[in-house]
Scaffold this active site. Structure first.
Site, PDB file in Angstrom:
ATOM      1  CE  LYS A 283      61.532  27.685  50.826  1.00 46.22           C
ATOM      2  NZ  LYS A 283      62.084  26.638  51.715  1.00 46.22           N
TER       3      LYS A 283
ATOM      4  N   GLY B 129      62.537  20.325  52.674  1.00 44.47           N
ATOM      5  CA  GLY B 129      63.212  19.915  53.903  1.00 44.47           C
ATOM      6  C   GLY B 129      62.473  20.412  55.129  1.00 44.47           C
TER       7      GLY B 129
ATOM      8  CB  SER C 177      69.683  23.168  61.654  1.00 47.86           C
ATOM      9  OG  SER C 177      68.458  22.729  61.110  1.00 47.86           O
TER      10      SER C 177
ATOM     11  CD  GLN D 162      64.864  22.641  57.298  1.00 49.74           C
ATOM     12  OE1 GLN D 162      65.453  21.572  57.150  1.00 49.74           O
ATOM     13  NE2 GLN D 162      64.505  23.406  56.278  1.00 49.74           N
TER      14      GLN D 162
ATOM     15  CG  ASP E 189      67.889  29.331  52.775  1.00 52.43           C
ATOM     16  OD1 ASP E 189      68.691  28.380  52.854  1.00 52.43           O
ATOM     17  OD2 ASP E 189      66.811  29.361  53.405  1.00 52.43           O
TER      18      ASP E 189
ATOM     19  CE  LYS F  55      70.948  24.902  53.961  1.00 52.67           C
ATOM     20  NZ  LYS F  55      70.064  24.842  55.128  1.00 52.67           N
TER      21      LYS F  55
HETATM   22  O1  SPQ Z   1      62.838  23.617  53.251  1.00 52.39           O
HETATM   23  P1  SPQ Z   1      64.182  23.499  52.600  1.00 52.39           P
HETATM   24  O2  SPQ Z   1      64.097  22.635  51.390  1.00 52.39           O
HETATM   25  O3  SPQ Z   1      65.235  23.022  53.559  1.00 52.39           O
HETATM   26  O4  SPQ Z   1      64.567  24.969  52.106  1.00 52.39           O
HETATM   27  C1  SPQ Z   1      65.709  25.838  52.271  1.00 52.39           C
HETATM   28  C2  SPQ Z   1      65.650  26.828  51.042  1.00 52.39           C
HETATM   29  O5  SPQ Z   1      66.669  27.165  50.424  1.00 52.39           O
HETATM   30  O6  SPQ Z   1      64.544  27.299  50.782  1.00 52.39           O
HETATM   31  C3  SPQ Z   1      67.054  25.126  52.349  1.00 52.39           C
HETATM   32  F1  SPQ Z   1      67.362  24.451  51.340  1.00 52.39           F
HETATM   33  O7  SPQ Z   1      65.539  26.701  53.416  1.00 52.39           O
HETATM   34  C4  SPQ Z   1      65.654  26.265  54.774  1.00 52.39           C
HETATM   35  C5  SPQ Z   1      66.847  26.946  55.428  1.00 52.39           C
HETATM   36  O8  SPQ Z   1      68.042  26.682  54.760  1.00 52.39           O
HETATM   37  C6  SPQ Z   1      64.382  26.678  55.479  1.00 52.39           C
HETATM   38  C7  SPQ Z   1      64.501  26.694  56.965  1.00 52.39           C
HETATM   39  C8  SPQ Z   1      63.273  26.783  57.781  1.00 52.39           C
HETATM   40  O9  SPQ Z   1      62.216  27.208  57.292  1.00 52.39           O
HETATM   41  O10 SPQ Z   1      63.368  26.440  58.982  1.00 52.39           O
HETATM   42  C9  SPQ Z   1      65.721  26.680  57.616  1.00 52.39           C
HETATM   43  C10 SPQ Z   1      67.007  26.553  56.895  1.00 52.39           C
HETATM   44  O11 SPQ Z   1      67.453  25.206  56.945  1.00 52.39           O
HETATM   45  P2  SPQ Z   1      68.254  24.621  58.212  1.00 52.39           P
HETATM   46  O12 SPQ Z   1      68.697  23.259  57.765  1.00 52.39           O
HETATM   47  O13 SPQ Z   1      69.404  25.550  58.434  1.00 52.39           O
HETATM   48  O14 SPQ Z   1      67.363  24.566  59.354  1.00 52.39           O
END
Ligand code: SPQ
Length: 426
Positions: free
Chosen positions: A19, A91, A164, A166, A312, A339
């Protein structure tokens, strides 16, 4: 969906595309010059949201199923959409797009479903504002909808309070457009798919300890991206294969990037039998086939730098820990609370409903393993990771486990129940 005890799991499975990597391939392909061919793109709802956001900004994207073609228009080629961009439940879509929009010379509103409107966005608003963007939370609570007015950006050195990917990726993407170098320091290294793929598209990115560094770019160059299977999706089959007696599953072509593959470390620490076969690299990302066999497991401690590498997977790891002898302690994982659901509270409540001995803590859980589980009605809270976790737990419990809102698996794994069903022998 209803699940009962499985006698064993046997067979082979190919996991849908990663993903995180799928999202990034469309985003970076959209701002690159030329056509990016993406193989094994994840057709989950989250990644479809990313495609539709970029289509609304004038990018021609052909979704042919397993293959996606993105006709990138260069770093300045996006056009102002005629209405708000809908990020759905994702997210990743909302936070990473914010980094790109911070540099565009138009104003856009980002929105999404009820879950995403509860998730914290200040973590990207703050650094992108420091770089020069104007971002407002429409309800003025640090959550979406967000309105972003891009502008000229300056490079910053940002120290993020959370590990993070993201947040890091949003800042790095804005950094492509900044007037000088941009640095992001995290408490621990988060997944580095953005850094790997940005290099694959010609950007200058490096890492110094827990700091990611990017130089401004004039242009990104389209490239072919082969997306490996998602280790977060493979996790359900890894744990099911370990937990259900007499099982053996070959999980094909799974991404094993060390910043994502903490679950493999935990499985080994718990005494689980897994073998990595056919190790290879595709588009800069390491991948392998994984052979998993049922194992007698014992508890472990999961904390610190390991947490971002398996964040995750913690729900399914917590379920697996119920079947291990002794205690499993998860700490430093407060991020689970923000999350798609509060994954600490929802896991503790649902595992307890099945008879497990679990304590929720401020930043994780303590699972006293070894108590047999029984079926229960599980509220997924429309969180895909919770629904998939309890499908697996239901295979090892007495009686029937019913999952409410089970269709939410479409966010990251359409076809999950069918794939799991094919491996079950009763
Ligand atoms: O995209 P989303 O909704 O945040 O999805 C999740 C998941 O469980 O699929 C978190 F709820 O994954 C994130 C992950 O936790 C995907 C991600 C990425 O692709 O960069 C990074 C992680 O989040 P974060 O907040 O730690 O950067």
């Amino acid at each position: 969906m209803k699940f009962t005890r499985a006698k064993r799991l046997r067979g082979q499975i190919s996991i849908p595309g990663d993903k995180s990597i799928s999202h990034r391939s469309v985003m970076f392909g959209s701002i690159a010059s030329g056509t990016t061919q993406i193989c094994h793109y994840l057709q989950g709802a989250d990644c479809l949201s990313t495609i539709s956001c970029f289509q609304k900004m004038g990018i021609a994207i052909e979704n042919k199923g397993d293959t996606v073609l993105v006709h990138g228009k260069g770093m300045r080629g996006l056009t102002c959409p005629d209405s708000a961009l809908d990020c759905g439940n994702s997210g990743t879509t909302m936070r990473l797009i914010s980094g790109i929009l911070a540099a565009q010379d138009f104003s856009v509103t980002l929105t999404g479903d009820a879950s995403i409107q509860r998730r914290p966005m200040k973590r990207v608003m703050e650094p992108l504002t420091l770089m020069g963007a104007a971002i407002t939370s429409v309800p003025d609570n640090g959550c979406a909808p967000l309105t972003i007015r891009g502008g000229a950006l300056c490079g910053i050195h940002y120290t993020s309070p959370v590990a993070s990917a993201q947040v890091k990726s949003a800042i790095l993407l804005a950094g492509l457009y900044a007037d000088g170098q941009t640095r992001v320091t995290e408490p621990w290294v988060s997944r580095d798919h953005s850094e790997i793929m940005l290099k694959h598209f010609g950007a200058h990115v490096s890492r110094e300890g827990t700091t990611a560094v990017i130089s401004p770019a004039r242009e990104l160059y389209a490239n072919k991206v082969v997306v490996p299977g998602d280790i977060s999706s493979a996790a359900y089959f890894l744990c099911a294969g370990l937990m259900v007696p007499n099982s053996q599953i070959l999980i094909r072509d799974v991404g094993i990037n060390p910043t994502r593959a903490g679950i493999l470390t935990v499985i080994k620490a718990m005494g689980g039998q897994i073998q990595l076969l056919n190790q290879h690299t595709a588009s800069g990302e390491p991948a392998a086939d994984i052979l998993v066999s049922s194992s007698s497991l014992h508890g472990t401690v999961i904390q610190g730098a390991l947490i971002p590498t398996l964040i995750d997977e913690l729900p399914v790891i917590a379920a697996m820990a119920c079947f291990a002898q002794g205690d499993t302690v998860i700490r430093d994982a407060a991020e689970l609370k923000v999350k798609e659901s509060d994954r600490i509270a929802v896991m503790a409540r649902n595992l307890s409903a099945m008879g497990a001995d679990v304590e929720a803590t401020n930043d994780g859980m303590i699972i006293h393993g070894g108590k047999p589980l029984h079926g229960a009605v599980i509220d997924s809270c429309l969180d895909h990771r919770i629904a998939m976790t309890f499908a697996v737990a239901g295979l090892c419990a007495d009686g029937e486990t019913s999952i409410l809102g089970a269709e939410c698996v479409n966010i990251s794994y359409p076809g999950f129940y069918e794939d799991l069903g094919r491996l079950i022998e009763r």
